[in-house]
Design a protein around this motif. Structure first.
Motif, PDB file in Angstrom:
ATOM      1  N   GLU A 205       0.833  -1.198   0.000  1.00 52.82           N
ATOM      2  CA  GLU A 205       0.000   0.000   0.000  1.00 52.82           C
ATOM      3  C   GLU A 205       0.869   1.250   0.000  1.00 52.82           C
ATOM      4  O   GLU A 205       1.832   1.354   0.759  1.00 52.82           O
ATOM      5  N   TYR A 561     -16.071   6.671 -13.696  1.00 52.64           N
ATOM      6  CA  TYR A 561     -15.156   5.581 -14.052  1.00 52.64           C
ATOM      7  C   TYR A 561     -15.814   4.720 -15.123  1.00 52.64           C
ATOM      8  O   TYR A 561     -17.015   4.444 -15.069  1.00 52.64           O
ATOM      9  N   HIS A 594     -13.940   4.619  -3.645  1.00 50.68           N
ATOM     10  CA  HIS A 594     -13.148   3.411  -3.848  1.00 50.68           C
ATOM     11  C   HIS A 594     -13.302   2.936  -5.293  1.00 50.68           C
ATOM     12  O   HIS A 594     -14.415   2.685  -5.760  1.00 50.68           O
ATOM     13  N   ARG A 595     -12.192   2.846  -5.984  1.00 49.10           N
ATOM     14  CA  ARG A 595     -12.176   2.235  -7.317  1.00 49.10           C
ATOM     15  C   ARG A 595     -11.577   0.842  -7.143  1.00 49.10           C
ATOM     16  O   ARG A 595     -10.403   0.696  -6.789  1.00 49.10           O
ATOM     17  N   LYS A 631      -7.190  -5.222  -6.148  1.00 53.25           N
ATOM     18  CA  LYS A 631      -6.524  -3.928  -6.187  1.00 53.25           C
ATOM     19  C   LYS A 631      -7.566  -2.855  -5.901  1.00 53.25           C
ATOM     20  O   LYS A 631      -8.680  -2.903  -6.415  1.00 53.25           O
ATOM     21  N   THR A 632      -7.187  -1.887  -5.058  1.00 59.03           N
ATOM     22  CA  THR A 632      -8.116  -0.835  -4.658  1.00 59.03           C
ATOM     23  C   THR A 632      -7.403   0.509  -4.696  1.00 59.03           C
ATOM     24  O   THR A 632      -6.224   0.614  -4.350  1.00 59.03           O
ATOM     25  N   GLU A 633      -8.135   1.535  -5.121  1.00 64.73           N
ATOM     26  CA  GLU A 633      -7.634   2.902  -5.096  1.00 64.73           C
ATOM     27  C   GLU A 633      -8.623   3.770  -4.336  1.00 64.73           C
ATOM     28  O   GLU A 633      -9.836   3.673  -4.537  1.00 64.73           O
ATOM     29  N   LEU A 635      -9.603   7.708  -3.738  1.00 58.39           N
ATOM     30  CA  LEU A 635      -9.369   8.964  -4.448  1.00 58.39           C
ATOM     31  C   LEU A 635      -9.914  10.163  -3.686  1.00 58.39           C
ATOM     32  O   LEU A 635     -10.436  11.102  -4.279  1.00 58.39           O
ATOM     33  N   HIS A 640      -5.064   9.673  -0.632  1.00 59.21           N
ATOM     34  CA  HIS A 640      -4.958   8.936  -1.887  1.00 59.21           C
ATOM     35  C   HIS A 640      -4.170   7.655  -1.601  1.00 59.21           C
ATOM     36  O   HIS A 640      -3.040   7.704  -1.112  1.00 59.21           O
ATOM     37  N   LYS A 641      -4.809   6.522  -1.887  1.00 62.03           N
ATOM     38  CA  LYS A 641      -4.170   5.242  -1.599  1.00 62.03           C
ATOM     39  C   LYS A 641      -4.243   4.332  -2.818  1.00 62.03           C
ATOM     40  O   LYS A 641      -5.237   4.315  -3.541  1.00 62.03           O
ATOM     41  N   GLU A 642      -3.182   3.573  -2.985  1.00 63.47           N
ATOM     42  CA  GLU A 642      -3.145   2.489  -3.966  1.00 63.47           C
ATOM     43  C   GLU A 642      -2.780   1.212  -3.214  1.00 63.47           C
ATOM     44  O   GLU A 642      -1.699   1.118  -2.638  1.00 63.47           O
ATOM     45  N   SER A 644      -2.673  -3.042  -3.322  1.00 61.50           N
ATOM     46  CA  SER A 644      -2.719  -4.276  -4.114  1.00 61.50           C
ATOM     47  C   SER A 644      -2.387  -5.453  -3.211  1.00 61.50           C
ATOM     48  O   SER A 644      -1.590  -5.338  -2.270  1.00 61.50           O
TER      49      SER A 644
END
Length: 688
Positions: A205, A561, A594-595, A631-633, A635, A640-642, A644
């Protein structure tokens, strides 16, 4: 048309057969009925469409090859490649590849447990009703219903075992079962042992926090080692008393962890731990009675008790630990009256439920969370045909009561629904559905508890969340022949004043909660589903895919999206051998901030049938050592988080299944059953 063909064939056989006989009607190698006239047997095979389109879904007649090569209910459903669903025959899961709602799997209209599906008698399966447009008679939040119609045994016994073990990781699911008939009674028993110990989880993360001072705080969280293990057993006893016009069934089941479910993760400089032990007995009483004039009455009552003991530690930048001692009591009752009039079937029903949750949080998240809730639901539905026009219309009305500490509220909710289907030309049908419903949040989200997720973030429940309106439009064009089934679907959903994510910051901490404040969440998709019998009875192919567009609007953010979601499968039936291949790209979506990207899946299966023994080898994620599980993002303007996550245990995963079944003296007759219900919601607020 299919019914007219079947009726015509029955008349021809009856008129031309001089001796008494028993005629078995088969559609695409699927037995659909028996007409008993004597001791001799004569088989009549009627070739027709394997998939019959209905007002609220489709009826699927499995081929003889599909039934004979299937070891259990999950194995059979995986071969059908149902639209919008992923059936995992190894992990024994049925997952909706959408966020339209959950999936119910039923056997003769009764909600089926995992043990019921593993002990499914393939010789008794008649057809599968797949409802992807459920009417108001089904519960809230149900998007898909799979109803497996089977013949009821009236004599003999059936015993068997379904043993699943992964060869490349510690993972297994062992089930033994037995069903015995004596007169009008059937006694059933099953026991299953489920265990796993995965050590290959990798978590990474990157998080950027916008502090109140204007500075940025960037944190890398990378898991160096970890473990996820569990072991539990499930025991189920059933008693069934039935005659030609009534059915009474009682089911007593219990689930208990042999060892606590444990998760451990080591990061640089700290470790996270969690463990949970759950026990849950359940008593289910069911009664169905047919009356003269095509009328029936069904009653069902389910009582559930859930006891949970959990321990959670998050030790980033300091120790943070808490325990949860939870108890949940629930009672669910339902009564349905049905009158099969002409040309419509009238259904009227009520549901009543009471639930009491008592969760005590101790340690760093000290709180006492006691929630009382009740539900009363009434529905009326008409379903049938006016000439060529298929119609289904209904209205559901529910009142919900909710009490927690000083919060006390009651909601009155309405659910109108209309479906119209019309054949344009031969084999081509158009269908339109309109529905207004209300979304009710999970109990955990409306609790007045807050828990810390890491050094920077805290998850907070919001007791002031209220239900929100959901409006949906669904338009489909379907084409079906004996070898080809094709559907083009356009769907739009609007969630007004819905519960959506909201982040706030204070004193270097970031708080995640949900609220209703004028939010709007909507999406639409256009998807095509196609199944082709390339070589009837030997080779089938399925391909589906669609474009999805998501919109999330609040006072704080606007997010959109676009995603593609799709997959396909191939099944080959070569005598005693069956070969299948399945692949999809997961489920890509955006909800709130959350994407999400659920993991892609690809499976290969080889099955060999030898009398009462079936051997299967499953290869999951072949040619991939470390597949990504999700996997989550995030925004948000503050965060801001990425994120996996990968799992080596799922890479090149080989699983062996041995299914053995023996039956003797089995004779069947058809019965109708209706509802069942079970409860698994503990109301405990947990980490994402």
């Amino acid at each position: 048309m299919n019914r007219l063909i079947l009726f015509t064939m029955v008349c021809l056989v009856t008129a031309t057969t001089q001796a008494q006989s028993e005629t078995t009607m088969i559609v695409n190698d699927s037995v659909v009925g028996n007409i008993k006239e004597g001791e001799r047997f004569q088989e009549v095979i009627v070739r027709g469409s394997k998939v019959v389109q209905c007002v609220d879904g489709q009826t699927i007649y499995p081929t003889r090859q599909q039934l004979e090569s299937s070891t259990n209910g999950y194995s059979l459903l995986s071969k059908l490649t149902l639209p919008h669903l992923r059936i995992d025959p190894v992990m024994h899961t049925v997952t909706a590849l959408s966020n339209l709602g959950s999936v119910q799997v039923r056997i003769n209209d009764i909600i089926a447990s995992k043990e019921d599906l593993l002990a499914l008698d393939m010789k008794a399966v008649q057809h599968i009703v797949y409802i992807d447009n459920p009417g108001v008679r089904y519960g809230e939040g149900i998007a898909y219903v799979i109803n497996i119609k089977v013949k009821h045994p009236i004599s003999g016994y059936d015993i068997g075992a379904d043993l699943t073990n992964t060869l490349t990781a510690v993972n297994g699911d062992e089930t033994v079962y037995g069903k015995f008939n004596y007169g009008k009674s059937e006694f059933g028993m099953s026991y299953s042992l489920d265990y796993r110990n995965f050590k290959g989880t990798e978590y990474e993360e990157k998080a950027t926090y916008q502090l109140e001072s204007g500075n940025e705080c960037i944190l890398w969280r990378q898991q160096l080692d970890g473990q996820n293990k569990s072991m539990d057993h499930n025991f189920q006893l059933t008693y069934n008393l039935s005659d030609s016009n009534y059915v009474f069934q009682s089911k007593l089941s219990a689930r208990c962890d042999i060892q606590p479910d444990r998760t451990w993760a080591r990061f640089e400089g700290y470790e996270d731990h969690s463990s949970s032990r759950t026990s849950s007995p359940l008593l289910d009483l069911y009664f169905h009675r047919d009356f003269a004039g095509n009328q029936s009455l069904t009653a069902n009552a389910v009582g559930t008790y859930i006891k949970t003991d959990s321990h959670i530690e998050h030790n980033e930048e300091g120790n943070y630990a808490y325990d949860v001692n939870g108890k949940t009591y629930s009672l669910w009752t339902e009564a349905i009256y049905e009158n099969r009039l002409k040309p419509f079937t009238l259904s009227l029903g009520t549901q009543y439920g009471q639930k009491y949750i008592d969760n005590v949080y101790s340690g760093d998240a000290e709180a006492t969370n006691a929630i009382r809730s009740s539900l009363f639901y009434f529905f009326g539905q008409m379903k049938g045909h006016l000439g060529k026009l298929g119609c289904m219309g209904g209205l559901g009305i529910s009142t919900r009561y909710y009490r927690q500490a000083e919060w006390n509220d009651r909601f009155l909710l309405f659910r109108p629904k209309v479906t119209l289907a019309y054949p344009l030309v031969r084999n081509l049908k158009v269908k339109y559905d309109f529905e207004v419903s209300q979304h009710v949040s999970q109990i955990a989200l409306v609790s007045d508890v807050s828990i810390k997720q890491n050094a920077m973030e805290t998850l907070v429940g919001n007791p002031e969340i209220t239900p929100n309106s959901v409006i949906s439009h669904d338009l489909r064009l379907s084409y079906s022949t004996s070898r080809l089934t094709s559907e083009l679907q356009g769907y739009y959903r609007l969630n007004k004043d819905c519960n959506m994510e909201k982040y706030t910051r204070k004193d270097g901490q970031f708080y995640q909660t949900q609220d209703n404040g004028g939010n709007e969440c909507s999406f639409f998709f256009i998807q095509s589903y196609n199944r082709w019998e390339a070589l009837p009875e030997h080779l089938s192919m399925t391909l589906y895919g669609g474009i999805y567009r998501f919109f999330n609007f609040t006072d704080d953010y606007h997010h959109t999206y676009t995603a593609f979601n799709g997959g396909g499968s191939i099944e080959a039936y070569l005598g005693k051998w069956t070969l299948t291949a399945y692949a999809d790209n997961g489920w890509n979506f955006m909800e709130g901030e959350h994407r999400g990207h659920q993991s892609a899946a690809w499976y290969l299966t080889i099955t060999y049938r030898l009398r009462n023994l079936t051997l299967s080898l499953y290869a999951q994620h072949p040619f991939c050592k470390n597949p990504r599980s999700n996997k989550t993002e995030v925004l948000n303007r503050y965060i801001h988080k990425e994120v996996s996550q990968h799992n080596r245990d799922f890479g090149n995963m080989l699983t062996f299944n041995l299914s053995w079944n023996f039956s003797s003296g089995r004779k069947y007759r058809d019965i109708q059953r209706t509802i069942n219900h079970q409860d698994s919601d503990t109301g405990i607020l947990q980490n994402n």
